[in-house]
Design a protein around this motif. Structure first.
Motif, PDB file in Angstrom:
ATOM      1  N   PRO A   4       0.812  -1.229   0.000  1.00  0.00           N
ATOM      2  CA  PRO A   4       0.000   0.000   0.000  1.00  0.00           C
ATOM      3  C   PRO A   4       0.842   1.274   0.000  1.00  0.00           C
ATOM      4  O   PRO A   4       0.535   2.228  -0.715  1.00  0.00           O
ATOM      5  N   GLU A   5       1.917   1.286   0.796  1.00  0.00           N
ATOM      6  CA  GLU A   5       2.759   2.473   0.851  1.00  0.00           C
ATOM      7  C   GLU A   5       3.475   2.676  -0.482  1.00  0.00           C
ATOM      8  O   GLU A   5       3.637   3.810  -0.951  1.00  0.00           O
ATOM      9  N   ALA A   6       3.916   1.581  -1.110  1.00  0.00           N
ATOM     10  CA  ALA A   6       4.585   1.691  -2.403  1.00  0.00           C
ATOM     11  C   ALA A   6       3.642   2.260  -3.460  1.00  0.00           C
ATOM     12  O   ALA A   6       4.036   3.127  -4.253  1.00  0.00           O
ATOM     13  N   ARG A   7       2.399   1.798  -3.466  1.00  0.00           N
ATOM     14  CA  ARG A   7       1.433   2.324  -4.441  1.00  0.00           C
ATOM     15  C   ARG A   7       1.138   3.800  -4.183  1.00  0.00           C
ATOM     16  O   ARG A   7       0.995   4.586  -5.121  1.00  0.00           O
ATOM     17  N   ARG A   8       1.072   4.174  -2.908  1.00  0.00           N
ATOM     18  CA  ARG A   8       0.807   5.573  -2.586  1.00  0.00           C
ATOM     19  C   ARG A   8       1.936   6.463  -3.081  1.00  0.00           C
ATOM     20  O   ARG A   8       1.702   7.594  -3.549  1.00  0.00           O
TER      21      ARG A   8
END
Length: 211
Positions: free
Chosen positions: A144-148
């Motif tokens: 999730p953090e990578a996509r954000r």
């Protein structure tokens, strides 16, 4: 006067140490080897030991804070995806949230065990660990953090049987935090490689994060 002055100075320095000034020190003449010189050396050694202990506690708190941040970020990301109905596989996302909640519980358990922390020692429970599968879990955790941040993560597995004898939880902490650091700093791609290596004829496995 020769005896009283060093004693007054020792009293003042110990009061400063008790008040939190761990940089306070007494002068040591080095010439004479009497009880006053020994007293000054002992007080200085005590202050140095306390200073080292404070430094270790500060480093430990920084490390634990970092350990806590990664699973919390993952839980928040997957929880938001489930709530918004955009999770590709809600059941799998919920499983990842549960895994990281369990990791948080274990980290809190480490914090509560002050004896281990003061000794700067955490127990290890080594078992066979499939690093390829464990690396996949780390990639899922920071997803999730990578996509954000619009960072893509590329996995590369070299060969099979990348099994290490290690503590599963400690390896997971190091692996996930290192990958989280890479995601925070990298753009646009992070490469995670896992496989067997054989330096100098010794059978080893390796996980590398390239950002």
């Amino acid at each position: 006067r020769r005896i009283a002055r060093p004693l007054v100075a020792a009293s003042e320095v110990t009061e400063r140490i008790a008040a939190g000034d761990l940089d306070a020190r007494l002068p040591v003449t080095g010439g004479r080897r009497d009880e006053l010189d020994s007293l000054a050396g002992s007080i200085n050694a005590m202050a140095a030991s306390l200073q080292q202990g404070r430094r270790r506690e500060t480093e430990l708190l920084a490390s634990v804070s970092h350990d806590l941040r990664t699973p919390l970020t993952s839980i928040r990301g997957y929880a938001e995806a489930i709530a918004d109905g955009v999770a590709d596989d809600p059941r799998r996302a919920a499983t990842i949230v549960g895994d990281h909640a369990g990791r948080l519980e274990r980290l809190v358990g480490d914090l509560l065990d002050l004896a281990k922390l003061r000794a700067h020692h955490l127990p290890l429970h080594p078992v066979p660990v499939d690093l390829a599968a464990a690396t996949g879990q780390a990639v899922d955790a920071v997803g999730p953090e990578a996509r954000r941040l619009e960072v893509s993560i590329e996995r590369r597995v070299a060969g099979a049987d990348a099994v290490a004898y290690a503590d599963t939880e400690r390896v997971a902490q190091v692996r996930t935090i290192r990958l989280q650091n890479a995601v925070d700093e990298a753009s646009p791609t992070v490469v995670v490689e896992c496989g067997k290596v054989d330096p100098a004829g010794r059978d080893k496995v390796c996980v590398a994060v390239e950002d």
